[in-house]
Design an enzyme around this catalytic site. Sequence first.
Site, PDB file in Angstrom:
ATOM      1  N   ASP A 164      47.108  -2.815 -17.874  1.00  0.00           N
ATOM      2  CA  ASP A 164      45.982  -3.007 -17.293  1.00  0.00           C
ATOM      3  C   ASP A 164      46.141  -3.356 -15.664  1.00  0.00           C
ATOM      4  OD1 ASP A 164      44.043  -3.804 -19.406  1.00  0.00           O
ATOM      5  OD2 ASP A 164      44.920  -5.468 -20.148  1.00  0.00           O
ATOM      6  N   CYS A 165      47.368  -4.074 -15.511  1.00  0.00           N
ATOM      7  CA  CYS A 165      47.702  -4.248 -13.805  1.00  0.00           C
ATOM      8  C   CYS A 165      47.755  -2.845 -13.245  1.00  0.00           C
ATOM      9  CB  CYS A 165      48.751  -5.153 -13.987  1.00  0.00           C
ATOM     10  SG  CYS A 165      48.683  -6.693 -14.232  1.00  0.00           S
TER      11      CYS A 165
END
Length: 400
Positions: A164-165
């Site tokens: 996600d990051c």
Amino acid sequence: MTAPLHGMRVIESSAFVAAPLAGMTLAQMGAEVIRVDRLQGGLDAARWPVTDSGASLFWAGMNKGKRSVAIDLSAPEGVELMAALITAPGPGAGLFLTNLRGKGPLDYPALSARRADLIMVSVIGTRRGEPAVDYTINPGLGFPLATGPAGMTEPVGHVLPAWDCITGQMLVGTILAAERHRLRTGEGQLAELALKDVAAAMLGHLGIIGEVTVNGVDRPRHGNALYGAYGQDFLCADGQRIMVVGLTDRQWRGLVKVTGIGPALEAEGLELRGEGDRWHARDRITAHLAPWFAARTGAEVARLFDAAGLTWGPYRSFAGAVAEDPDLSEENPMFARVEQPGIGPYLMPGSPVAWSGFARRPPAPAPRLGQDSEAVLAEVLGLGSGQIGALIDRGIVAQA
């Protein structure tokens, strides 16, 4: 205060990590990011961690510096307002960021028909459009079975949503690349980024796919050892645990010099010139280093290692890091205590980037849901106060 992305306007419809992180990053670089949510808030409006009163610290963290508009997206009139915001005119506008795929009037064909140069950047789960999140993708790619102590059989999940990051930052690059293309050609486009493809790509970039297919190696667990070089955790006399890394030749030579294990290693006749050599000899190296650490406190090790410029770090809990690390304090110009509506003042980070041509922008709080509804509808769509008041009276729009 000017900023690199001053004059850019992004409409965001999102939830959870990747897309909100991208919008926040753009906002911290000066873009006007308008988050549009349902009247009851987004899917992540109450995501943990939360305060005792139920206010989401996660939501506040992911939406710093944005503007908020609350619209009833179940009503056709609300959908029309959303579409109008996305396709509003302006050279820095027409940018739409989402991981909530719209249908009908809010899909790309319909929106691009209203504005031909529209740029829509969309996050999907898999390239086939199947739902997926970081915590379902990671297990299938092997990382939980390569993480943890040697010999362990159960998988070890990671608390950091790494894909996600990374996806969030790739979305920023995608938007900027698409806008650069539009500035040169006048063309808009749809750019889709699958979360699983980001993870799969990194599996290749890190050499792991090659390790399996070329070398025939399915990497086992190696505990906290740094794979392919020398890096290991050690327990000090006072119970402090630290991680030390001898990745480069300079780092390795410095570690040997400070700890004085050189003669003992030479006596064993070990070949330790290359990273791989040190990896293969890691257990024998660790056997010489462990007593050295066990005889010294963490503070003593820190003083010696810092004086020699070695690469190391202490193990801390989240609370320990906040209490002890000056880089997580206002001593670091990235941080400031910010008054967050509904929560109160606490430490928040701004952008990690330090620009030579722009002053550092202090972190801004996240907006209250619908805080900017009236102002955005007036500024972006040119609606009059009477029109906006009627929308609020009919429950199409909410103003905090």
